[in-house]
Design an enzyme around this catalytic site. Sequence first.
Site, PDB file in Angstrom:
ATOM      1  CG  ASP A  31     -21.429 -50.040  -0.524  1.00 29.05           C
ATOM      2  OD1 ASP A  31     -21.698 -50.136   0.687  1.00 29.05           O
ATOM      3  OD2 ASP A  31     -21.101 -51.021  -1.227  1.00 29.05           O
ATOM      4  CB  ILE A  32     -16.929 -51.383  -3.313  1.00 30.56           C
ATOM      5  CG1 ILE A  32     -15.936 -51.601  -4.435  1.00 30.56           C
ATOM      6  CG2 ILE A  32     -17.335 -52.687  -2.656  1.00 30.56           C
ATOM      7  CD1 ILE A  32     -14.574 -52.095  -3.965  1.00 30.56           C
ATOM      8  CG  ASN A  86     -26.908 -53.573   7.726  1.00 28.37           C
ATOM      9  OD1 ASN A  86     -28.110 -53.318   7.819  1.00 28.37           O
ATOM     10  ND2 ASN A  86     -26.281 -53.647   6.571  1.00 28.37           N
ATOM     11  N   GLY A  92     -27.051 -58.333   9.592  1.00 29.96           N
ATOM     12  CA  GLY A  92     -26.577 -58.147   8.219  1.00 29.96           C
ATOM     13  C   GLY A  92     -25.263 -57.402   8.107  1.00 29.96           C
ATOM     14  CD  GLN A  93     -21.469 -54.369  11.932  1.00 33.38           C
ATOM     15  OE1 GLN A  93     -22.176 -54.645  12.909  1.00 33.38           O
ATOM     16  NE2 GLN A  93     -20.465 -53.520  11.996  1.00 33.38           N
ATOM     17  CG  HIS A  99     -20.614 -49.267   7.811  1.00 34.56           C
ATOM     18  ND1 HIS A  99     -19.996 -50.311   8.477  1.00 34.56           N
ATOM     19  CD2 HIS A  99     -21.540 -49.819   7.009  1.00 34.56           C
ATOM     20  CE1 HIS A  99     -20.540 -51.445   8.076  1.00 34.56           C
ATOM     21  NE2 HIS A  99     -21.482 -51.185   7.191  1.00 34.56           N
ATOM     22  CG  LEU A 100     -25.663 -43.476   8.462  1.00 32.32           C
ATOM     23  CD1 LEU A 100     -26.831 -44.211   9.101  1.00 32.32           C
ATOM     24  CD2 LEU A 100     -25.637 -42.028   8.956  1.00 32.32           C
ATOM     25  CG  HIS A 101     -25.361 -48.956   4.504  1.00 28.89           C
ATOM     26  ND1 HIS A 101     -24.795 -49.601   3.426  1.00 28.89           N
ATOM     27  CD2 HIS A 101     -25.042 -49.705   5.587  1.00 28.89           C
ATOM     28  CE1 HIS A 101     -24.186 -50.704   3.837  1.00 28.89           C
ATOM     29  NE2 HIS A 101     -24.318 -50.791   5.152  1.00 28.89           N
TER      30      HIS A 101
HETATM   31  P1  5GP Z   1     -22.557 -53.896   6.082  1.00 27.63           P
HETATM   32  O1  5GP Z   1     -23.264 -55.109   5.529  1.00 27.63           O
HETATM   33  O2  5GP Z   1     -21.378 -54.272   6.943  1.00 27.63           O
HETATM   34  O3  5GP Z   1     -23.491 -52.930   6.730  1.00 27.63           O
HETATM   35  O4  5GP Z   1     -22.046 -53.127   4.811  1.00 27.63           O
HETATM   36  C1  5GP Z   1     -20.717 -53.097   4.404  1.00 27.63           C
HETATM   37  C2  5GP Z   1     -20.697 -52.365   3.088  1.00 27.63           C
HETATM   38  O5  5GP Z   1     -19.361 -52.059   2.787  1.00 27.63           O
HETATM   39  C3  5GP Z   1     -21.253 -53.193   1.912  1.00 27.63           C
HETATM   40  O6  5GP Z   1     -22.335 -52.492   1.319  1.00 27.63           O
HETATM   41  C4  5GP Z   1     -20.063 -53.350   0.990  1.00 27.63           C
HETATM   42  O7  5GP Z   1     -20.411 -53.276  -0.373  1.00 27.63           O
HETATM   43  C5  5GP Z   1     -19.161 -52.191   1.404  1.00 27.63           C
HETATM   44  N1  5GP Z   1     -17.744 -52.451   1.206  1.00 27.63           N
HETATM   45  C6  5GP Z   1     -17.068 -53.570   1.607  1.00 27.63           C
HETATM   46  N2  5GP Z   1     -15.771 -53.473   1.267  1.00 27.63           N
HETATM   47  C7  5GP Z   1     -15.621 -52.260   0.657  1.00 27.63           C
HETATM   48  C8  5GP Z   1     -14.503 -51.595   0.087  1.00 27.63           C
HETATM   49  O8  5GP Z   1     -13.369 -52.080   0.051  1.00 27.63           O
HETATM   50  N3  5GP Z   1     -14.733 -50.363  -0.449  1.00 27.63           N
HETATM   51  C9  5GP Z   1     -15.974 -49.779  -0.446  1.00 27.63           C
HETATM   52  N4  5GP Z   1     -16.067 -48.577  -1.005  1.00 27.63           N
HETATM   53  N5  5GP Z   1     -17.054 -50.387   0.088  1.00 27.63           N
HETATM   54  C10 5GP Z   1     -16.879 -51.609   0.625  1.00 27.63           C
END
Ligand code: 5GP
Length: 109
Positions: A31-32, A86, A92-93, A99-101
Amino acid sequence: MSTDCIFCKIVTNAVPAKKIYEDDDVIAFHDIRPLARIHFLIVPKQHIETLKECQPAHQALLGKMLLLAAKLAEEQGLVGYKTQINVGREGGQEVFHLHLHVFGGGPVA
Ligand code: 5GP
Ligand code: ZN
């Protein structure tokens, strides 16, 4: 494939990411904006917006993502960890590509 989706762009290498796994169905990358020392995402290559869109046909894919979470977490040296999906803006998405964190290893240094 969705042209304005950041994760589709990572799947096609149009946007770089620190990948830790890839096969025909899924990729995984760090994750970035990590919420823990180790924080990676497991992403199906197919553009599915949320868990809500998943159908019985996605059962094998979803199971694969979960088993991969355990395998990659071990490879990353995590003894215990959290997983999270999420779902929807209210859940919170932020990125509307399923995607799975997976995160653990203590706070970000
Ligand atoms: P969500 O809140 O949708 O479950 O999580 C999206 C996740 O994607 C966030 O934790 C965010 O930091 C990550 N993310 C968003 N854009 C990028 C990207 O360009 N590269 C990477 N590696 N992660 C990203
Ligand atoms: Zn996508």
